[in-house]
Design a protein around this motif. Structure first.
Motif, PDB file in Angstrom:
ATOM      1  N   PHE A  90       0.864  -1.173   0.000  1.00 60.53           N
ATOM      2  CA  PHE A  90       0.000   0.000   0.000  1.00 60.53           C
ATOM      3  C   PHE A  90       0.907   1.231   0.000  1.00 60.53           C
ATOM      4  CE2 PHE A  90      -3.683  -2.165   2.511  1.00 60.53           C
ATOM      5  CZ  PHE A  90      -4.074  -2.818   1.356  1.00 60.53           C
ATOM      6  N   PRO A  91       0.624   2.230  -0.837  1.00 63.63           N
ATOM      7  CA  PRO A  91       1.449   3.450  -0.840  1.00 63.63           C
ATOM      8  C   PRO A  91       1.086   4.440   0.257  1.00 63.63           C
ATOM      9  CG  PRO A  91      -0.218   3.598  -2.525  1.00 63.63           C
ATOM     10  CD  PRO A  91      -0.364   2.237  -1.921  1.00 63.63           C
ATOM     11  N   ALA A  92       0.066   4.111   1.054  1.00 61.26           N
ATOM     12  CA  ALA A  92      -0.319   4.945   2.200  1.00 61.26           C
ATOM     13  C   ALA A  92      -0.877   4.027   3.272  1.00 61.26           C
ATOM     14  CB  ALA A  92      -1.345   5.992   1.800  1.00 61.26           C
ATOM     15  N   ALA A  93      -0.874   4.508   4.501  1.00 58.70           N
ATOM     16  CA  ALA A  93      -1.226   3.661   5.641  1.00 58.70           C
ATOM     17  C   ALA A  93      -2.728   3.461   5.760  1.00 58.70           C
ATOM     18  CB  ALA A  93      -0.672   4.257   6.925  1.00 58.70           C
ATOM     19  N   GLU A 125       5.630   3.918   1.409  1.00 59.68           N
ATOM     20  CA  GLU A 125       5.142   5.220   0.946  1.00 59.68           C
ATOM     21  C   GLU A 125       6.060   5.861  -0.083  1.00 59.68           C
ATOM     22  OE1 GLU A 125       4.484   7.440   4.522  1.00 59.68           O
ATOM     23  OE2 GLU A 125       2.521   6.514   4.867  1.00 59.68           O
ATOM     24  N   GLU A 126       7.346   5.557  -0.065  1.00 60.27           N
ATOM     25  CA  GLU A 126       8.281   6.172  -1.001  1.00 60.27           C
ATOM     26  C   GLU A 126       8.294   5.422  -2.329  1.00 60.27           C
ATOM     27  OE1 GLU A 126       9.989   8.834  -1.196  1.00 60.27           O
ATOM     28  OE2 GLU A 126       9.606   9.627   0.809  1.00 60.27           O
ATOM     29  N   PRO A 127       8.010   6.091  -3.450  1.00 62.77           N
ATOM     30  CA  PRO A 127       7.992   5.422  -4.754  1.00 62.77           C
ATOM     31  C   PRO A 127       9.293   4.687  -5.088  1.00 62.77           C
ATOM     32  CG  PRO A 127       7.015   7.598  -4.923  1.00 62.77           C
ATOM     33  CD  PRO A 127       7.607   7.509  -3.550  1.00 62.77           C
ATOM     34  N   GLN A 128      10.431   5.270  -4.724  1.00 64.05           N
ATOM     35  CA  GLN A 128      11.696   4.603  -5.029  1.00 64.05           C
ATOM     36  C   GLN A 128      11.809   3.281  -4.284  1.00 64.05           C
ATOM     37  OE1 GLN A 128      15.272   6.804  -4.086  1.00 64.05           O
ATOM     38  NE2 GLN A 128      16.507   5.566  -5.476  1.00 64.05           N
ATOM     39  N   SER A 129      11.337   3.263  -3.038  1.00 65.21           N
ATOM     40  CA  SER A 129      11.376   2.025  -2.268  1.00 65.21           C
ATOM     41  C   SER A 129      10.429   0.980  -2.861  1.00 65.21           C
ATOM     42  CB  SER A 129      10.998   2.306  -0.810  1.00 65.21           C
ATOM     43  OG  SER A 129      11.911   3.210  -0.215  1.00 65.21           O
ATOM     44  N   VAL A 130       9.281   1.422  -3.348  1.00 67.33           N
ATOM     45  CA  VAL A 130       8.340   0.510  -4.019  1.00 67.33           C
ATOM     46  C   VAL A 130       9.012  -0.126  -5.227  1.00 67.33           C
ATOM     47  CG1 VAL A 130       6.211   0.417  -5.374  1.00 67.33           C
ATOM     48  CG2 VAL A 130       6.270   1.706  -3.236  1.00 67.33           C
ATOM     49  N   TRP A 131       9.641   0.703  -6.045  1.00 66.88           N
ATOM     50  CA  TRP A 131      10.252   0.227  -7.277  1.00 66.88           C
ATOM     51  C   TRP A 131      11.397  -0.749  -6.987  1.00 66.88           C
ATOM     52  CZ3 TRP A 131       8.926  -0.745 -11.828  1.00 66.88           C
ATOM     53  CH2 TRP A 131       9.808  -0.779 -12.918  1.00 66.88           C
ATOM     54  N   PRO A 147       5.622   3.445 -10.331  1.00 68.21           N
ATOM     55  CA  PRO A 147       5.675   4.868  -9.964  1.00 68.21           C
ATOM     56  C   PRO A 147       6.030   5.717 -11.178  1.00 68.21           C
ATOM     57  CG  PRO A 147       6.850   3.523  -8.352  1.00 68.21           C
ATOM     58  CD  PRO A 147       6.545   2.631  -9.512  1.00 68.21           C
ATOM     59  N   GLN A 148       5.430   6.896 -11.262  1.00 69.10           N
ATOM     60  CA  GLN A 148       5.574   7.699 -12.471  1.00 69.10           C
ATOM     61  C   GLN A 148       7.015   7.972 -12.856  1.00 69.10           C
ATOM     62  OE1 GLN A 148       3.342   9.667 -10.062  1.00 69.10           O
ATOM     63  NE2 GLN A 148       1.379   9.043 -10.888  1.00 69.10           N
ATOM     64  N   GLN A 149       7.866   8.183 -11.842  1.00 74.02           N
ATOM     65  CA  GLN A 149       9.239   8.550 -12.167  1.00 74.02           C
ATOM     66  C   GLN A 149      10.051   7.389 -12.740  1.00 74.02           C
ATOM     67  OE1 GLN A 149       7.653   8.562  -9.177  1.00 74.02           O
ATOM     68  NE2 GLN A 149       9.134   8.941  -7.534  1.00 74.02           N
ATOM     69  N   PHE A 150       9.469   6.172 -12.727  1.00 74.99           N
ATOM     70  CA  PHE A 150      10.186   5.017 -13.256  1.00 74.99           C
ATOM     71  C   PHE A 150       9.543   4.446 -14.516  1.00 74.99           C
ATOM     72  CE2 PHE A 150      11.068   5.109  -8.655  1.00 74.99           C
ATOM     73  CZ  PHE A 150      12.442   5.288  -8.698  1.00 74.99           C
ATOM     74  N   ILE A 151       8.601   5.182 -15.082  1.00 73.37           N
ATOM     75  CA  ILE A 151       7.928   4.718 -16.299  1.00 73.37           C
ATOM     76  C   ILE A 151       8.938   4.504 -17.424  1.00 73.37           C
ATOM     77  CG2 ILE A 151       6.426   5.488 -18.179  1.00 73.37           C
ATOM     78  CD1 ILE A 151       4.841   4.336 -15.929  1.00 73.37           C
ATOM     79  N   ARG A 152       9.868   5.411 -17.589  1.00 70.92           N
ATOM     80  CA  ARG A 152      10.834   5.292 -18.695  1.00 70.92           C
ATOM     81  C   ARG A 152      11.764   4.105 -18.517  1.00 70.92           C
ATOM     82  NH1 ARG A 152      12.568  11.640 -19.863  1.00 70.92           N
ATOM     83  NH2 ARG A 152      10.460  12.338 -20.477  1.00 70.92           N
ATOM     84  N   GLU A 153      11.955   3.682 -17.287  1.00 74.12           N
ATOM     85  CA  GLU A 153      12.748   2.480 -17.040  1.00 74.12           C
ATOM     86  C   GLU A 153      11.933   1.219 -17.316  1.00 74.12           C
ATOM     87  OE1 GLU A 153      15.205   0.318 -13.375  1.00 74.12           O
ATOM     88  OE2 GLU A 153      14.574   2.408 -13.204  1.00 74.12           O
ATOM     89  N   ALA A 154      10.639   1.295 -17.055  1.00 80.93           N
ATOM     90  CA  ALA A 154       9.775   0.119 -17.232  1.00 80.93           C
ATOM     91  C   ALA A 154       9.386  -0.101 -18.688  1.00 80.93           C
ATOM     92  CB  ALA A 154       8.515   0.272 -16.381  1.00 80.93           C
TER      93      ALA A 154
END
Length: 618
Positions: free
Chosen positions: A61-64, A307-313, A327-334
């Motif tokens: 979950f990205p939030a509690a 909660e942190e997108p980088q940690s999710v990725w 996470p949006q900031q990793f779309i180009r990597e995916a």
């Protein structure tokens, strides 16, 4: 437009088959029954033998979450867990698109009287709650009185349910029972009311004050699952940590705002996976893999709060998660040229895409002394703020193209959406500046604007401390700098922010709303004045909007109703109730070994419909 018409045809078909049977011949009734049976899972008592403890689904979950009393909490993440534990009378077909109602603990869709005011549900026999000490060692069958008790809880003033508005002024005698409780300080759960009755143990009869064309959708909504009274009374305030339902899963472990573990419910009756395909190509592969399997297959679901997108990725890339919403900031990597990157293809990872039935927006607190109210200068301030915000930059930079601009508060794929509608609030910083000048928000020597009376003008946009939130903070600051308005970004966690919003204590806050049921009413109720303190987090109370909403609530799906939705959208724009942003596109990666996955537009805990390869050696 074609998609909207498809929805309307589906809604009309559902209304014809859901219980207005007096208007159908015998052949018509049989055809309706056959259609429902074709799409429904086959319930059995053998399903639990299939649940394998070594089949572990790892999610995040990205939030509690808040807790797991379905009547007490409105957060999405609490509701996802509750959805897996508590069962409703109705649910949705797993594969059908657009979403279609089917029975859950009811034997069939409800019988509805000719006047549309009486709903009769026949419950399946032999459904049992998860064993719990509150039952004193005896099996506890689900009966109609459990729904009567559970529905009454929503109106108990002491609970202050955020979902009260969904039953308020609907069921005969229920509002009067709540009014008496407000006078006496005690809610009488034993007092019979005409609107909720059980002619026998497995029959529930609900009498409405007036026809409600969305009532069956409400009965399928997650909070309206059945609780056992003895469990609620045994645990009291600790009920949020002791959810006991009849669903496929039970809560095994909960470390608040950190980790949630669910295991297969040993009392669950099970079912055979059996669904008809929709028009989507992915259904063929899913049916080939899943048709005929005893369910549930997955024995354990582990949910981490990340909660942190980088940690999710990083967690997904290292194999710690089975599904990720990229996470949006990793779309180009995916993705490479819009397709799954070779690194992930070689691992057997699959790409899944969908457009969610949702909107994102920033709400203004209409009770805030600086930004709230209906004075012309207040509307001008909110309008200028909304015109300054650069939605296109949000889509391009923050979301990496994984969203579409929202034009109206009802998103695509939901009844009431108008594909030709265009918002009257454009992105136009020059016009925003002119508007502020006209209404006396003057620039000082330092370039920052003041209020018309010369007092400082400082906005406060509430959020959390995640990296994703910081990106939006930067875009808001950049946007507001263009019109000379200073802004601060106080931080707290999501659950506390939501609580403060419901008390009208936050000036501005970003929000998202995903469909609880596929009708525009579900989105517009967020702005209905009487829902203040429940779903109306912006504390918006417009008599003109409220009158339109009350008209909509009395009408079936129709061109007239859709015109009212357009008028409501225009009224919100005239008042500038919100700064409307986007509808997000879901880009998900799925690890090999997980089969049957297809994101449902309404359901979120789809685990009972999935299978996964065992994870041995745990």
């Amino acid at each position: 437009m074609k998609h909207r018409q498809h929805w309307q045809r589906s809604a009309r078909h559902f209304l014809r088959c859901r219980g207005y049977r007096d208007h159908l011949g015998r052949l018509g009734r049989l055809l309706c029954l056959a259609a429902m049976l074709l799409a429904a899972p086959i319930w059995s008592t053998a399903g639990m033998a299939a649940a394998d403890p070594a089949k572990v689904l790892r999610l995040y979950f990205p939030a509690a979450e808040d807790g797991f009393d379905p009547a007490a909490f409105a957060s999405l993440y609490s509701n996802i867990v509750s959805e897996a534990i508590f069962e409703r009378l109705l649910t949705y077909d797993y594969l059908a698109r657009p979403a279609r109602l089917v029975p859950m603990v009811a034997e069939t869709l409800p019988e509805v009287s000719a006047d549309g005011r009486t709903y009769t549900f026949r419950l399946r026999k032999g459904i049992h709650f998860t064993p719990d000490p509150a039952f004193k060692g005896r099996p506890r069958e689900l009966v109609a009185e459990d729904f009567i008790y559970s529905f009454k809880r929503f109106m108990d003033p002491q609970l202050r349910s955020p979902w009260q508005f969904m039953l308020e002024d609907k069921i005969v005698g229920l509002d009067e029972l709540a009014a008496e409780a407000r006078k006496t300080g005690r809610f009488d759960y034993d007092r019979p009311i005409a609107g909720l009755s059980a002619p026998d143990r497995h029959t529930l009869r609900i009498q409405l004050k007036a026809p409600d064309h969305n009532f069956s959708y409400i009965m399928a909504h997650t909070p309206f699952g059945a609780l056992a009274r003895e469990v609620v009374e045994a645990y009291g305030k600790e009920l949020i940590a002791h959810p006991v339902g009849t669903g496929a899963y039970q809560l095994k472990e909960w470390k608040r705002r950190n980790r949630i573990v669910l295991t297969a419910n040993p009392a669950y009756r099970g079912f055979t996976w059996h669904f008809a395909p929709s028009a989507e190509a992915v259904d063929t592969e899913i049916i080939r893999a899943m048709q005929g399997k005893p369910m549930p297959q997955i024995g354990r679901v582990e949910i981490s709060i990340i909660e942190e997108p980088q940690s999710v990725w990083l967690a997904f890339k290292s194999g710690q998660l089975d599904v990720v919403n990229v996470p949006q900031q990793f779309i180009r990597e995916a993705l490479e040229d819009g397709e799954l990157a070779g690194e992930f293809r070689r691992q057997g990872i699959r790409l899944y895409r969908a457009t969610d039935p949702e909107i994102t927006y920033t709400f203004f607190n209409f009770k805030d002394p600086l930004i709230g109210g209906f004075g012309k200068e207040k509307i001008a301030l909110r309008r200028a703020i909304a015109m300054a915000y650069d939605v296109d930059e949000e889509i391009r930079v923050i979301r990496q193209g994984q969203a579409i601009r929202a034009q109206m508060p009802i998103p695509p794929g939901v009844v009431g959406h108008d594909a030709g509608y265009r918002s009257s609030i454009p992105h136009d910083p020059a016009l925003a500046n002119a508007l502020l000048d006209r209404y006396g928000y003057r620039r000082g020597a330092d370039g920052w604007r003041t209020l018309p009376d010369g007092a400082p003008l400082l906005l406060r946009i509430q959020g959390d401390a995640s990296g994703a939130a910081r990106q939006f903070d930067e875009l808001w600051k950049k946007s507001l700098d263009r019109i000379g308005i200073r802004v601060e970004f106080p931080k707290s966690n999501f659950a506390d922010n939501l609580k403060a919003a419901k008390s009208c204590k936050l000036q501005m806050m970003g929000a998202a709303w995903t469909a609880d049921y596929p009708d525009g009413d579900n989105f517009m109720q967020n702005f209905y004045g009487p829902n203040l303190g429940q779903s109306n987090n912006g504390c918006y109370q417009s008599p003109a909007f409220d009158r339109l909403y009350e008209q909509v609530s009395k009408l079936p799906d129709s061109p007239e109703r859709n015109r009212l939705f357009v008028q409501m959208s225009r009224q919100m724009e005239a008042d500038t109730a919100i700064s409307l942003h986007v509808t997000r596109r879901r880009t998900q990666l799925i690890r090999p070994g997980l089969t049957g996955y297809k994101k449902h537009p309404i359901l979120h805990a789809e685990w009972m419909y999935l299978d996964i390869e065992p994870k041995r050696g745990r």
